[in-house]
Scaffold this motif. Structure first.
Motif, mmCIF file in Angstrom:
data_model
loop_
_atom_site.group_PDB
_atom_site.id
_atom_site.type_symbol
_atom_site.label_atom_id
_atom_site.label_comp_id
_atom_site.label_asym_id
_atom_site.label_seq_id
_atom_site.Cartn_x
_atom_site.Cartn_y
_atom_site.Cartn_z
ATOM 1 N N GLY A 199 0.805 -1.211 0.000
ATOM 2 C CA GLY A 199 0.000 0.000 0.000
ATOM 3 C C GLY A 199 0.838 1.261 0.000
ATOM 4 O O GLY A 199 0.466 2.265 -0.614
ATOM 5 N N TRP A 202 1.830 2.305 -3.630
ATOM 6 C CA TRP A 202 0.747 2.916 -4.408
ATOM 7 C C TRP A 202 0.379 4.294 -3.869
ATOM 8 O O TRP A 202 0.068 5.209 -4.636
ATOM 9 N N THR A 203 0.421 4.476 -2.560
ATOM 10 C CA THR A 203 0.080 5.779 -1.978
ATOM 11 C C THR A 203 1.042 6.862 -2.435
ATOM 12 O O THR A 203 0.635 7.958 -2.849
ATOM 13 N N THR A 204 2.345 6.572 -2.391
ATOM 14 C CA THR A 204 3.335 7.571 -2.805
ATOM 15 C C THR A 204 3.285 7.823 -4.304
ATOM 16 O O THR A 204 3.468 8.953 -4.762
ATOM 17 N N GLY A 207 0.303 9.998 -4.976
ATOM 18 C CA GLY A 207 0.612 11.356 -4.539
ATOM 19 C C GLY A 207 1.524 12.077 -5.518
ATOM 20 O O GLY A 207 1.325 13.261 -5.829
#
Length: 445
Positions: A199, A202-204, A207
């Motif tokens: 996760g 994918w979050t970075t 962003g």
């Protein structure tokens, strides 16, 4: 003890066994010569405008003169720092003497050494040298010897572990490197898939793809976009490529001096999980890993920076490795959730909390999307606390905090207040009993 690439400096008299002092490997000055250059580079990065103005004022002749001064000065600094650094192993301690103007001597008691790691950055691997890092009880950071010849680093590591285990100085050389039995090897393909399914990656990435365009629309400033986009891209690289490179070829082996961990694609590291020093084990299960049955195992080790035991593995395999770190411990299959009224304190997320107490460990779970189960051996519990906020008191709930020797806290959240009070008293008794029955933290026992 001598080896190729190591100079013997001299002997100390007045002791039963003469102590031979050694210098580091002759390539060490090349590494230390970069210190003055790094200072200049750091100044340029801190004040780029000022650095650009200064450079624009320099003529070619002035620049050549500056290089003629800086390069020899850096070389001299590297040579002198190497020449005035010595180390020796006595009957009771490892001594490291450093310093040209201000002398410093580190006296590291052998019985306080809890782990000795061998690391090899990429250029060190090319040069055939290695860095020796020592985890010492009571020290905030690792002492190190950088650099030694690779063979000598491994021989010194084996000797220090043998001496820390209680072997006599005359026989420590004969013990040699302890044999290793492999417990786990993480294939590169499995590691790559686990990184993609993480996760954090994918979050970075999301962003980095979304934030810069929004800032451009709002500010139309290139510098603002770059100042935001570059750290986000760096974080994305660290959470994906950096993790893959650092955890590549991860191997866990069992030896008499603890669990051995070898890993790294470019920089190789050979670490040791010292026996009896593990305070907490965490089993982490990200949401996207659950269909594959994968988990990650992390550690809290007193006085050590080693924090990962298994980067990714099937749960059954990971639990088998945990049993070697915490002998006699079985990971509970089911944990008790808080009472339903806990939903008033933390809607929906309360379902991710859980608690179990066995004869050997205190177990607490938290998280729904990224589930984490923490196991604390009773013998490692330093203190137990009960805490209640005003809303928890109104609902008859309480939190039980368990503090360990690694300055970490494991919390059983939103328990029934009466259950929490009983758990507080019972855990204090279990901890006292566990400490009395715990085996000594020694190698090669």
């Amino acid at each position: 003890m001598s080896a190729p690439g190591i100079e013997e400096h001299g002997q100390e008299v007045g002791e039963e066994n003469p102590v031979i002092e050694h210098r580091l490997h002759p390539v060490t000055p090349l590494r230390r010569a970069w210190a003055p250059v790094a200072v200049i580079f750091g100044w340029a990065m801190h004040d780029p405008d000022g650095a650009q103005r200064q450079l624009s004022r320099l003529t070619t002749t002035t620049l050549l003169i500056a290089l003629a001064v800086v390069v020899p000065a850096a070389a001299l600094y590297g040579f002198l720092s190497w020449w005035f650094t010595h180390f020796s192993v006595t009957g009771t301690e490892l001594r490291i003497r450093t310093g040209l103007v201000f002398r410093r001597t580190a006296h590291i008691r052998l019985e306080r050494i809890q782990a000795v790691d061998v690391t090899q950055p990429l250029l060190a691997r090319v040069a055939g040298v290695a860095k020796l890092k020592l985890d010492v009880i009571g020290a905030d950071k690792k002492d190190e010897l950088a650099y030694l010849g690779e063979a000598h680093a491994r021989a010194l590591r084996a000797e220090l572990l043998a001496r820390a285990a209680g072997f006599e100085p005359g026989t420590a050389h004969e013990v040699g490197e302890a044999p290793v039995r492999q417990l786990l090897h993480v294939p590169g393909g499995v590691l790559a898939v686990s990184v993609v399914l993480s996760g954090a990656t994918w979050t970075t990435l999301v962003g980095a793809a979304v934030v810069p365009p929004v800032l451009w629309i709002a500010t139309h400033s290139v510098w603002t976009v770059l100042a935001t986009a570059l750290p986000l891209l760096g974080a994305a690289g660290a959470s994906s490529v950096g993790r893959f490179v650092g955890e590549y070829d991860w191997t866990v082996g069992e030896s008499p001096d603890g669990l051995r961990i070898d890993h790294g694609l470019l920089d190789r590291a050979h670490e040791t999980v010292p026996p009896g020093r593990v305070q907490t084990v965490r089993i982490v299960e990200p949401l996207l890993w659950r269909r594959r049955g994968w988990v990650r195992v992390e550690l809290d080790v007193a006085g050590s920076s080693n924090s990962v035991l298994v980067p990714v593995a099937p749960r059954a395999v990971a639990e088998g490795v945990i049993e070697r770190v915490l002998p006699g411990v079985t990971v509970p299959r089911s944990l008790d959730r808080p009472p339903p009224r806990a939903g008033w304190c933390m809607p929906f997320w309360w379902r991710g909390y859980g608690l179990a107490v066995t004869d050997s460990v205190f177990v607490a779970r938290h998280g729904l999307l990224r589930r984490s189960v923490s196991l604390v051996p009773h013998a490692k519990v330093q203190s137990v606390r009960l805490a209640q906020g005003p809303w928890e008191r109104h609902k008859g709930l309480a939190d039980v905090h368990v503090d360990t020797g690694a300055n970490k806290t494991v919390t059983a959240r939103l328990r029934d207040a009466d259950e929490a009070a009983r758990l507080l008293a019972a855990q204090a008794d279990r901890s006292r009993t566990g400490r009395r029955e715990a085996l000594p933290d020694r190698w090669m026992a």
